[in-house]
Design an enzyme around this catalytic site. Structure first.
Site, short mmCIF file in Angstrom:
data_model
loop_
_atom_site.label_atom_id
_atom_site.label_comp_id
_atom_site.label_asym_id
_atom_site.label_seq_id
_atom_site.Cartn_x
_atom_site.Cartn_y
_atom_site.Cartn_z
N GLU A 137 40.36 69.33 40.14
CA GLU A 137 40.95 70.55 39.58
C GLU A 137 40.10 71.77 39.86
O GLU A 137 38.89 71.68 40.04
CB GLU A 137 41.11 70.38 38.06
CG GLU A 137 42.11 69.29 37.70
CD GLU A 137 42.30 69.09 36.20
OE1 GLU A 137 43.41 68.75 35.80
OE2 GLU A 137 41.34 69.26 35.43
N CYS A 150 36.42 78.78 38.97
CA CYS A 150 35.58 77.66 38.55
C CYS A 150 35.86 76.50 39.52
O CYS A 150 36.96 75.96 39.55
CB CYS A 150 35.96 77.31 37.11
SG CYS A 150 35.00 75.98 36.42
N CYS A 157 32.71 62.59 37.47
CA CYS A 157 31.27 62.86 37.37
C CYS A 157 30.57 61.55 37.03
O CYS A 157 31.07 60.78 36.22
CB CYS A 157 31.01 63.89 36.25
SG CYS A 157 29.27 64.41 36.16
N CYS A 161 28.08 63.19 29.74
CA CYS A 161 27.81 64.01 28.56
C CYS A 161 28.93 63.72 27.56
O CYS A 161 30.11 63.74 27.91
CB CYS A 161 27.76 65.48 28.94
SG CYS A 161 26.56 65.77 30.26
N CYS A 164 32.13 65.91 27.08
CA CYS A 164 32.82 66.41 28.28
C CYS A 164 33.87 65.42 28.76
O CYS A 164 33.58 64.24 28.99
CB CYS A 164 31.79 66.63 29.39
SG CYS A 164 32.55 67.09 30.95
N CYS A 411 36.26 74.88 29.51
CA CYS A 411 35.06 74.11 29.85
C CYS A 411 35.15 72.69 29.30
O CYS A 411 35.40 72.51 28.11
CB CYS A 411 33.82 74.70 29.19
SG CYS A 411 33.38 76.28 29.78
#
Ligand code: SAH
Ligand code: SF4
Length: 438
Positions: A137, A150, A157, A161, A164, A411
């Site tokens: 994205e 962004c 990933c 975290c 996230c 975010c």
């Protein structure tokens, strides 16, 4: 194109990515592929993401003599990155007879757009797909004085975290240079921001059939919609360092996308061994996802902390090449209720940033929720109190307004195919990733 084509040789860097710590599979060169370029079914080579030199090498391998290969590469490079052209037929300073030769062998690709969404606050999110069908994205955030793209660096990933959503994705692969710079190109396409008009090369070769009768072209600095880039989409950019660096070089090149390094920010969760290289080899602004001031809490919410601790991270920030009071390092701090948001945490944050004498600003990010998340956002009063303490400590600490929450573009909300995992499934996934992190 057939395998007999001399352009098509070398190994692909586009396979699924092992989680760090796992035993890396032995890379087996696959015939018919060009290194770093996601292969296409039609066998043509995608030039998107390649620098001038590699384009020239490919042209030479395909049969041009050295001088012609260099000249054509210079022209094609400019058309691709500076003008946003996707068809060789539109390259008006290249001989008409030459254009089909190029079209037969090469393409100028873009990531495929699977879905485009528009938030009520103007934020736009695109779901994109690579040529080998991996989804990722990108998000565009318009503001009164700037427009920020962004950009993602990986599909998923390898880190996890806890706050996230991207960290809950199992499948990870590094995006190629073309797939990274392709996001910026796509955004310019969508925003209608390519300069129009004639190429003004001194070496334009109108004599052999090229056209030279268009108007002067060039970017105008006013009215530009896409003014800033943040490497804050999916993935940890410093775990895909080479591709991110090479993509940003194309973005910063005056003959490429021509965006100033001062308008580009790379965010890392704290991959210390790559931070100095980031300053030296890319030279962009640095943002660091700090999010906690004690070992216990950061170990829990940003598990890479177990490998690279807070003090070492802050020392790496103090050593970051190019950081100064004029170019401060941004410390991102997600506000999690009753986890990292006390007045004491705020005071400790000021103390740490001062101890390392950091040219710092703090970005307080209200936690953006996602299905299955185990945290809540701090209350507005708590965030205000935290921010006031940091400000009184002499460090700017604005609270970031969440953007695009209604389309899951804020975010930490990025995650393709957003299936809801059970808590047990999430814990299993986190455990796997942590073992892999070592
Ligand atoms: N992997 C890089 C860059 C991408 S994340 C990094 O971690 O720095 C961009 C920022 O959003 C990071 O600071 C990240 O910690 C933060 N973030 C992640 N999930 C979030 C959430 N749910 N709410 C608010 N911020 C979040
Ligand atoms: Fe990865 Fe950044 Fe999300 Fe952490 S915050 S899981 S490093 S994308």
């Amino acid at each position: 194109m057939t395998d007999a084509n001399p352009i098509l040789s070398g190994a692909s860097g586009a396979g699924p990515m092992p989680i760090p710590g796992h035993i890396d599979p032995v890379p087996v060169p696959r015939p018919g592929l060009v290194e770093g370029v996601t292969p296409r079914e039609d066998g043509r080579v995608d030039l998107m993401g390649l620098p001038k030199k590699r384009i020239a090498d490919l042209f030479e391998t395909a049969g041009l003599d050295l001088k012609a290969a260099k000249l054509r590469a210079k022209q094609v490079y400019h058309w691709i990155y500076h003008r946003g052209v996707t068809e060789f037929e539109a390259m008006t300073d290249i001989a008409k007879t030459m254009r089909p030769w190029l079209t037969e062998r090469f393409v100028i690709g873009r990531p495929e757009i699977v879905e485009a969404q528009h938030s009520s606050d103007g934020t736009r999110k695109w779901l994109l797909r690579t040529a080998d069908a991996h989804d990722f994205e990108m998000v565009f955030i318009p503001d009164a004085d700037r427009g920020t793209l962004c950009v993602s660096s990986q599909v998923g990933c390898t880190l996890n975290c806890r706050f996230c959503h991207t960290g809950t994705m199992r499948l990870v692969r590094n995006l190629t240079v073309g797939e990274i710079v392709g996001q910026v190109m796509l955004a310019r396409d969508a925003l209608g921001e390519w300069p129009k008009g004639r190429m003004d090369f001194a070496f334009g070769d109108g004599v052999d059939g090229a056209e030279t009768d268009e108007d002067e072209g060039g970017y105008s600095s006013d009215g530009r919609l896409l003014t800033n880039i943040v490497m804050m989409g999916m993935g940890e950019p410093l775990y895909n360092f080479d591709n991110v660096r090479d993509a940003l070089k194309l973005v910063m090149d005056g003959d490429g996308l021509a965006l100033s390094k001062r308008r580009i920010t790379l965010s890392t969760s704290g991959v210390i061994p790559q931070m100095a290289r980031c300053g030296e080899e890319i030279g962009v602004n640095l943002a660091v996802s700090l999010h906690a001031v004690t070992k216990d809490v950061r170990d829990e919410i940003v598990p890479i902390n177990k490998k690279y601790g807070i003090e070492d991270l802050l020392q790496a920030c103090a050593d970051y090449p190019g950081a100064s009071n004029a170019r401060r390092i941004t410390f991102e701090y997600v506000m999690l209720k009753d986890k990292n948001d006390s007045d004491e945490d705020a005071r400790e944050l000021v103390r740490l940033l001062k101890q390392f004498n950091l040219p710092a600003k703090v970005n307080l990010i209200p936690f953006n929720p996602w299905p299955g998340a185990q945290y809540e956002c701090s209350t507005p009063e708590r965030i205000k109190s935290f921010s006031d303490i940091v400000f009184k400590g002499g460090i700017s600490a604005p609270v970031r307004t969440p953007r695009g929450r209604d389309i899951d573009a804020a975010c930490g909300q990025l995650k393709t195919a957003a299936e809801k995992k059970s808590r047990a499934e999430l814990e299993r996934l986190y455990a796997e990733k942590e073992v892999a992190l070592g």
